[in-house]
Design a protein around this motif. Structure first.
Motif, PDB file in Angstrom:
ATOM      1  N   ALA A 192     -11.681   6.229  19.585  1.00 29.88           N
ATOM      2  CA  ALA A 192     -10.302   6.590  19.926  1.00 29.88           C
ATOM      3  C   ALA A 192      -9.374   6.516  18.716  1.00 29.88           C
ATOM      4  O   ALA A 192      -8.292   7.093  18.732  1.00 29.88           O
ATOM      5  CB  ALA A 192      -9.777   5.680  21.038  1.00 29.88           C
ATOM      6  N   CYS A 193      -9.808   5.847  17.668  1.00 31.12           N
ATOM      7  CA  CYS A 193      -8.962   5.618  16.498  1.00 31.12           C
ATOM      8  C   CYS A 193      -9.253   6.561  15.335  1.00 31.12           C
ATOM      9  O   CYS A 193      -8.761   6.347  14.228  1.00 31.12           O
ATOM     10  CB  CYS A 193      -9.133   4.175  16.029  1.00 31.12           C
ATOM     11  N   VAL A 194     -10.032   7.622  15.556  1.00 34.26           N
ATOM     12  CA  VAL A 194     -10.433   8.501  14.456  1.00 34.26           C
ATOM     13  C   VAL A 194      -9.220   9.186  13.831  1.00 34.26           C
ATOM     14  O   VAL A 194      -8.374   9.750  14.522  1.00 34.26           O
ATOM     15  CB  VAL A 194     -11.464   9.554  14.912  1.00 34.26           C
ATOM     16  N   VAL A 195      -9.150   9.093  12.512  1.00 35.94           N
ATOM     17  CA  VAL A 195      -8.171   9.806  11.697  1.00 35.94           C
ATOM     18  C   VAL A 195      -8.949  10.440  10.547  1.00 35.94           C
ATOM     19  O   VAL A 195     -10.148  10.186  10.388  1.00 35.94           O
ATOM     20  CB  VAL A 195      -7.070   8.857  11.149  1.00 35.94           C
ATOM     21  N   HIS A 196      -8.296  11.233   9.740  1.00 30.57           N
ATOM     22  CA  HIS A 196      -8.937  11.797   8.555  1.00 30.57           C
ATOM     23  C   HIS A 196      -8.386  11.084   7.327  1.00 30.57           C
ATOM     24  O   HIS A 196      -7.174  10.967   7.175  1.00 30.57           O
ATOM     25  CB  HIS A 196      -8.666  13.287   8.430  1.00 30.57           C
ATOM     26  N   THR A 207       4.682  10.720   1.791  1.00 32.20           N
ATOM     27  CA  THR A 207       4.308   9.496   1.094  1.00 32.20           C
ATOM     28  C   THR A 207       4.954   8.314   1.795  1.00 32.20           C
ATOM     29  O   THR A 207       6.155   8.329   2.073  1.00 32.20           O
ATOM     30  CB  THR A 207       4.754   9.550  -0.378  1.00 32.20           C
ATOM     31  N   VAL A 208       4.138   7.318   2.105  1.00 29.92           N
ATOM     32  CA  VAL A 208       4.628   6.108   2.769  1.00 29.92           C
ATOM     33  C   VAL A 208       4.161   4.897   1.978  1.00 29.92           C
ATOM     34  O   VAL A 208       3.112   4.925   1.332  1.00 29.92           O
ATOM     35  CB  VAL A 208       4.140   6.008   4.232  1.00 29.92           C
ATOM     36  N   VAL A 244       0.848  -1.180   0.000  1.00 26.05           N
ATOM     37  CA  VAL A 244       0.000   0.000   0.000  1.00 26.05           C
ATOM     38  C   VAL A 244       0.886   1.233   0.000  1.00 26.05           C
ATOM     39  O   VAL A 244       1.994   1.223   0.524  1.00 26.05           O
ATOM     40  CB  VAL A 244      -0.960   0.064   1.216  1.00 26.05           C
ATOM     41  N   SER A 245       0.367   2.276  -0.606  1.00 26.20           N
ATOM     42  CA  SER A 245       1.057   3.557  -0.629  1.00 26.20           C
ATOM     43  C   SER A 245       0.016   4.634  -0.367  1.00 26.20           C
ATOM     44  O   SER A 245      -1.069   4.604  -0.945  1.00 26.20           O
ATOM     45  CB  SER A 245       1.727   3.772  -1.985  1.00 26.20           C
ATOM     46  N   MET A 246       0.350   5.539   0.532  1.00 22.34           N
ATOM     47  CA  MET A 246      -0.566   6.624   0.863  1.00 22.34           C
ATOM     48  C   MET A 246       0.246   7.801   1.369  1.00 22.34           C
ATOM     49  O   MET A 246       1.428   7.662   1.681  1.00 22.34           O
ATOM     50  CB  MET A 246      -1.593   6.176   1.905  1.00 22.34           C
ATOM     51  N   THR A 247      -0.381   8.939   1.457  1.00 22.11           N
ATOM     52  CA  THR A 247       0.254  10.105   2.046  1.00 22.11           C
ATOM     53  C   THR A 247      -0.258  10.213   3.473  1.00 22.11           C
ATOM     54  O   THR A 247      -1.460  10.327   3.691  1.00 22.11           O
ATOM     55  CB  THR A 247      -0.080  11.377   1.249  1.00 22.11           C
ATOM     56  N   ASP A 281      -5.245   2.856   0.326  1.00 22.24           N
ATOM     57  CA  ASP A 281      -4.208   2.919  -0.710  1.00 22.24           C
ATOM     58  C   ASP A 281      -4.502   4.085  -1.643  1.00 22.24           C
ATOM     59  O   ASP A 281      -5.614   4.229  -2.147  1.00 22.24           O
ATOM     60  CB  ASP A 281      -4.172   1.601  -1.487  1.00 22.24           C
ATOM     61  N   GLY A 282      -3.533   4.972  -1.812  1.00 20.28           N
ATOM     62  CA  GLY A 282      -3.683   6.134  -2.674  1.00 20.28           C
ATOM     63  C   GLY A 282      -4.350   7.328  -2.010  1.00 20.28           C
ATOM     64  O   GLY A 282      -4.492   8.375  -2.633  1.00 20.28           O
ATOM     65  N   CYS A 283      -4.745   7.175  -0.761  1.00 19.72           N
ATOM     66  CA  CYS A 283      -5.445   8.248  -0.049  1.00 19.72           C
ATOM     67  C   CYS A 283      -4.479   9.147   0.726  1.00 19.72           C
ATOM     68  O   CYS A 283      -3.311   8.828   0.888  1.00 19.72           O
ATOM     69  CB  CYS A 283      -6.449   7.653   0.941  1.00 19.72           C
ATOM     70  N   THR A 284      -5.022  10.238   1.209  1.00 17.55           N
ATOM     71  CA  THR A 284      -4.301  11.140   2.103  1.00 17.55           C
ATOM     72  C   THR A 284      -4.875  10.939   3.494  1.00 17.55           C
ATOM     73  O   THR A 284      -6.081  11.073   3.700  1.00 17.55           O
ATOM     74  CB  THR A 284      -4.472  12.603   1.661  1.00 17.55           C
ATOM     75  N   VAL A 285      -3.994  10.600   4.446  1.00 14.95           N
ATOM     76  CA  VAL A 285      -4.403  10.307   5.822  1.00 14.95           C
ATOM     77  C   VAL A 285      -3.751  11.325   6.744  1.00 14.95           C
ATOM     78  O   VAL A 285      -2.547  11.602   6.624  1.00 14.95           O
ATOM     79  CB  VAL A 285      -3.984   8.875   6.229  1.00 14.95           C
TER      80      VAL A 285
END
Length: 163
Positions: A47-51, A12-13, A4-7, A68-72
């Motif tokens: 407790a695990c909320v992210v954007h 970018t990770v 997987v790759s995401m920002t 995958d491909g998203c911005t987190v």
């Protein structure tokens, strides 16, 4: 194994994951971003909320492969250096935390809430919006107060003493 790759928080990770890897576990174990807490694994505590792509998501209910491909953005990505995000600063100023376990999820949910409502929030709306986030310590009074203060600041409103 899948790749997987995401920002994440502006970087970018890429990582190798099993197909069943939850986003919360990828963030914590794969990337070392332990501010995303895991309290239930059943989507009940928040407790695990992210954007993800700008929207609040309970990361214990999303597979890492779905991101995958998203911005987190995680709690670690809100502050700018030593300058806290206005919601983080309001939680500190208004004592919106006690043990701190729920705090990252509360803050991430609050940022999303403020952005969706354009900063115009009243106590009833804040309490309704927080129904998916559990705090076992505070009784929510100071959390609501902190979110209201941050919303007022972010929208440019000046809160009155009565609020």
């Amino acid at each position: 194994m899948a790749t997987v790759s995401m920002t994440v928080n502006g970087k970018t990770v890429t990582g190798e994951i099993e197909g069943r890897t939850l986003l919360s576990h990828f963030l914590r174990e794969g990337l070392g971003l332990t501010g995303t807490h895991i309290g239930c694994d059943t989507s009940q505590c928040g407790a695990c909320v992210v954007h993800v792509d700008g929207k609040a998501v309970k990361s214990c209910t999303m597979l890492a492969a779905q991101a995958d491909g998203c911005t987190v953005t995680t709690i670690e990505g809100l502050a700018r250096g030593d300058q806290l995000h206005p919601v983080q600063a309001a939680f500190r100023e208004h004592h919106g935390l006690q043990c701190g376990f729920c705090t990252p999820g509360m803050i991430m949910a609050a940022v999303d809430m403020i952005e969706r409502h354009g900063g115009k929030l009243d106590e009833a709306t804040i309490r309704h919006e927080l129904e998916g986030n559990i705090c076992r310590c505070t009784g929510y009074h100071n959390i609501v107060k902190a979110i209201k203060a941050a919303a007022d600041e972010m929208s440019g409103s000046v809160a009155t003493a009565a609020e």
